[in-house]
Design a protein around this motif. Structure first.
Motif, PDB file in Angstrom:
ATOM      1  N   MET A   1       0.859  -1.135  -0.104  1.00  0.00           N
ATOM      2  CA  MET A   1       0.072   0.036  -0.084  1.00  0.00           C
ATOM      3  C   MET A   1       0.862   1.260   0.039  1.00  0.00           C
ATOM      4  SD  MET A   1      -3.186  -0.619   2.444  1.00  0.00           S
ATOM      5  CE  MET A   1      -3.074  -1.977   3.354  1.00  0.00           C
ATOM      6  N   ALA A   2       0.514   2.004  -0.661  1.00  0.00           N
ATOM      7  CA  ALA A   2       1.092   3.586  -0.697  1.00  0.00           C
ATOM      8  C   ALA A   2       1.040   4.404   0.529  1.00  0.00           C
ATOM      9  CB  ALA A   2       0.552   4.345  -1.946  1.00  0.00           C
ATOM     10  N   VAL A   3       1.796   4.928   0.929  1.00  0.00           N
ATOM     11  CA  VAL A   3       1.769   5.683   2.476  1.00  0.00           C
ATOM     12  C   VAL A   3       1.944   7.230   2.112  1.00  0.00           C
ATOM     13  CG1 VAL A   3       2.988   6.059   4.376  1.00  0.00           C
ATOM     14  CG2 VAL A   3       2.885   3.859   3.493  1.00  0.00           C
ATOM     15  N   VAL A   4       0.733   7.773   2.649  1.00  0.00           N
ATOM     16  CA  VAL A   4       0.915   9.189   2.346  1.00  0.00           C
ATOM     17  C   VAL A   4       1.405   9.936   3.816  1.00  0.00           C
ATOM     18  CG1 VAL A   4      -1.275   9.659   3.207  1.00  0.00           C
ATOM     19  CG2 VAL A   4      -0.328  11.322   1.700  1.00  0.00           C
ATOM     20  N   HIS A   5       2.270  10.845   3.662  1.00  0.00           N
ATOM     21  CA  HIS A   5       2.899  11.685   4.876  1.00  0.00           C
ATOM     22  C   HIS A   5       2.124  12.847   4.923  1.00  0.00           C
ATOM     23  CE1 HIS A   5       5.902   8.571   5.499  1.00  0.00           C
ATOM     24  NE2 HIS A   5       5.966   8.441   4.140  1.00  0.00           N
ATOM     25  N   PHE A   6       1.509  13.448   6.099  1.00  0.00           N
ATOM     26  CA  PHE A   6       0.911  14.658   6.115  1.00  0.00           C
ATOM     27  C   PHE A   6       1.813  15.684   6.868  1.00  0.00           C
ATOM     28  CE2 PHE A   6      -2.412  11.512   6.671  1.00  0.00           C
ATOM     29  CZ  PHE A   6      -3.257  11.801   5.202  1.00  0.00           C
ATOM     30  N   THR A   8       2.217  19.114   9.036  1.00  0.00           N
ATOM     31  CA  THR A   8       1.492  19.458  10.294  1.00  0.00           C
ATOM     32  C   THR A   8       0.225  20.104   9.986  1.00  0.00           C
ATOM     33  OG1 THR A   8       3.873  19.852  11.241  1.00  0.00           O
ATOM     34  CG2 THR A   8       2.016  20.988  12.349  1.00  0.00           C
ATOM     35  N   ASP A   9       0.265  20.957   8.941  1.00  0.00           N
ATOM     36  CA  ASP A   9      -1.140  21.633   8.628  1.00  0.00           C
ATOM     37  C   ASP A   9      -2.123  20.765   8.296  1.00  0.00           C
ATOM     38  OD1 ASP A   9      -2.581  23.977   8.347  1.00  0.00           O
ATOM     39  OD2 ASP A   9      -2.422  23.840   6.096  1.00  0.00           O
ATOM     40  N   GLN A  10      -1.788  19.609   7.480  1.00  0.00           N
ATOM     41  CA  GLN A  10      -2.619  18.664   7.157  1.00  0.00           C
ATOM     42  C   GLN A  10      -3.208  17.547   8.248  1.00  0.00           C
ATOM     43  OE1 GLN A  10      -0.018  16.948   4.098  1.00  0.00           O
ATOM     44  NE2 GLN A  10      -0.983  18.287   2.718  1.00  0.00           N
ATOM     45  N   ARG A  11      -2.300  17.439   9.303  1.00  0.00           N
ATOM     46  CA  ARG A  11      -2.674  16.609  10.527  1.00  0.00           C
ATOM     47  C   ARG A  11      -3.594  17.219  11.275  1.00  0.00           C
ATOM     48  NH1 ARG A  11       3.532  15.716  12.484  1.00  0.00           N
ATOM     49  NH2 ARG A  11       4.139  15.064  10.264  1.00  0.00           N
ATOM     50  N   LYS A  12      -4.037  18.436  11.120  1.00  0.00           N
ATOM     51  CA  LYS A  12      -5.167  18.911  11.726  1.00  0.00           C
ATOM     52  C   LYS A  12      -6.652  18.261  11.387  1.00  0.00           C
ATOM     53  CE  LYS A  12      -2.925  23.633  12.135  1.00  0.00           C
ATOM     54  NZ  LYS A  12      -3.108  24.983  11.512  1.00  0.00           N
ATOM     55  N   HIS A  13      -6.508  18.099   9.973  1.00  0.00           N
ATOM     56  CA  HIS A  13      -7.458  17.502   9.361  1.00  0.00           C
ATOM     57  C   HIS A  13      -7.534  15.912   9.461  1.00  0.00           C
ATOM     58  CE1 HIS A  13      -8.626  21.056   7.567  1.00  0.00           C
ATOM     59  NE2 HIS A  13      -7.180  21.315   7.360  1.00  0.00           N
ATOM     60  N   THR A  14      -6.570  15.128   9.844  1.00  0.00           N
ATOM     61  CA  THR A  14      -6.428  13.906   9.479  1.00  0.00           C
ATOM     62  C   THR A  14      -6.265  12.918  10.899  1.00  0.00           C
ATOM     63  OG1 THR A  14      -3.803  13.706   9.564  1.00  0.00           O
ATOM     64  CG2 THR A  14      -5.419  13.835   7.251  1.00  0.00           C
ATOM     65  N   GLY A  15      -5.343  13.913  11.878  1.00  0.00           N
ATOM     66  CA  GLY A  15      -5.232  13.378  13.205  1.00  0.00           C
ATOM     67  C   GLY A  15      -4.018  12.400  13.374  1.00  0.00           C
ATOM     68  N   VAL A  16      -3.280  12.135  12.012  1.00  0.00           N
ATOM     69  CA  VAL A  16      -2.305  11.139  12.159  1.00  0.00           C
ATOM     70  C   VAL A  16      -1.219  11.770  11.130  1.00  0.00           C
ATOM     71  CG1 VAL A  16      -3.704   9.148  12.485  1.00  0.00           C
ATOM     72  CG2 VAL A  16      -3.222  10.080  10.128  1.00  0.00           C
ATOM     73  N   ALA A  17      -0.066  11.079  11.362  1.00  0.00           N
ATOM     74  CA  ALA A  17       1.096  11.665  10.514  1.00  0.00           C
ATOM     75  C   ALA A  17       1.104  10.929   9.339  1.00  0.00           C
ATOM     76  CB  ALA A  17       2.434  11.323  11.330  1.00  0.00           C
ATOM     77  N   GLU A  18       0.481   9.884   9.329  1.00  0.00           N
ATOM     78  CA  GLU A  18       0.811   9.146   7.951  1.00  0.00           C
ATOM     79  C   GLU A  18      -0.375   8.064   7.877  1.00  0.00           C
ATOM     80  OE1 GLU A  18       4.056   5.733   8.324  1.00  0.00           O
ATOM     81  OE2 GLU A  18       4.857   7.711   8.273  1.00  0.00           O
ATOM     82  N   VAL A  19      -0.804   7.672   6.741  1.00  0.00           N
ATOM     83  CA  VAL A  19      -1.824   6.478   6.761  1.00  0.00           C
ATOM     84  C   VAL A  19      -1.495   5.985   5.112  1.00  0.00           C
ATOM     85  CG1 VAL A  19      -3.375   7.876   5.300  1.00  0.00           C
ATOM     86  CG2 VAL A  19      -4.007   5.720   6.678  1.00  0.00           C
ATOM     87  N   ALA A  20      -1.585   4.583   5.427  1.00  0.00           N
ATOM     88  CA  ALA A  20      -1.606   3.526   4.029  1.00  0.00           C
ATOM     89  C   ALA A  20      -2.892   3.362   3.287  1.00  0.00           C
ATOM     90  CB  ALA A  20      -0.616   2.285   4.483  1.00  0.00           C
ATOM     91  N   ILE A  21      -2.432   3.828   1.770  1.00  0.00           N
ATOM     92  CA  ILE A  21      -3.916   3.610   1.072  1.00  0.00           C
ATOM     93  C   ILE A  21      -3.765   2.498   0.199  1.00  0.00           C
ATOM     94  CG2 ILE A  21      -5.374   4.794  -0.306  1.00  0.00           C
ATOM     95  CD1 ILE A  21      -5.823   5.982   2.258  1.00  0.00           C
ATOM     96  N   ASP A  22      -4.544   1.652  -0.170  1.00  0.00           N
ATOM     97  CA  ASP A  22      -4.331   0.763  -1.561  1.00  0.00           C
ATOM     98  C   ASP A  22      -4.811   1.389  -2.682  1.00  0.00           C
ATOM     99  OD1 ASP A  22      -3.799  -1.561  -2.837  1.00  0.00           O
ATOM    100  OD2 ASP A  22      -5.641  -2.591  -2.007  1.00  0.00           O
TER     101      ASP A  22
END
Length: 82
Positions: A1-6, A8-22
């Motif tokens: 799975m591809a990993v996106v790294h967020f 600091t500004d984007q983390r306000k919307h995700t609550g996480v530093a990174e996530v894997a997406i297939d």
């Protein structure tokens, strides 16, 4: 799975530093990402000049760019300068 790294500004919307997406390509990746984090969609629309970097390379027209199991994706906001 591809990993996106967020950022600091984007983390306000995700609550996480990174996530894997297939996903097979960036278009599918962004669709799945914004389904997971709806407020991130509005943020990306607001910052429409956000660039996509895959494995350290900024891709000029990324939507059909293929992703692999080991792809690392960064959604990069433009830098202001002067």
């Amino acid at each position: 799975m591809a990993v996106v790294h967020f950022s600091t500004d984007q983390r306000k919307h995700t609550g996480v530093a990174e996530v894997a997406i297939d996903a097979a390509n960036v278009r599918e990746f962004v669709r799945k990402l914004t389904e997971l984090y709806p407020s991130l969609n509005a943020h990306l629309v607001e910052t429409s000049s956000t660039a996509v970097a895959i494995d350290g390379e900024i891709i000029p027209d990324p939507m059909l760019e293929e992703l692999t199991e080991t792809s690392e994706v960064h959604l990069v906001r433009p830098l202001a300068g002067g």
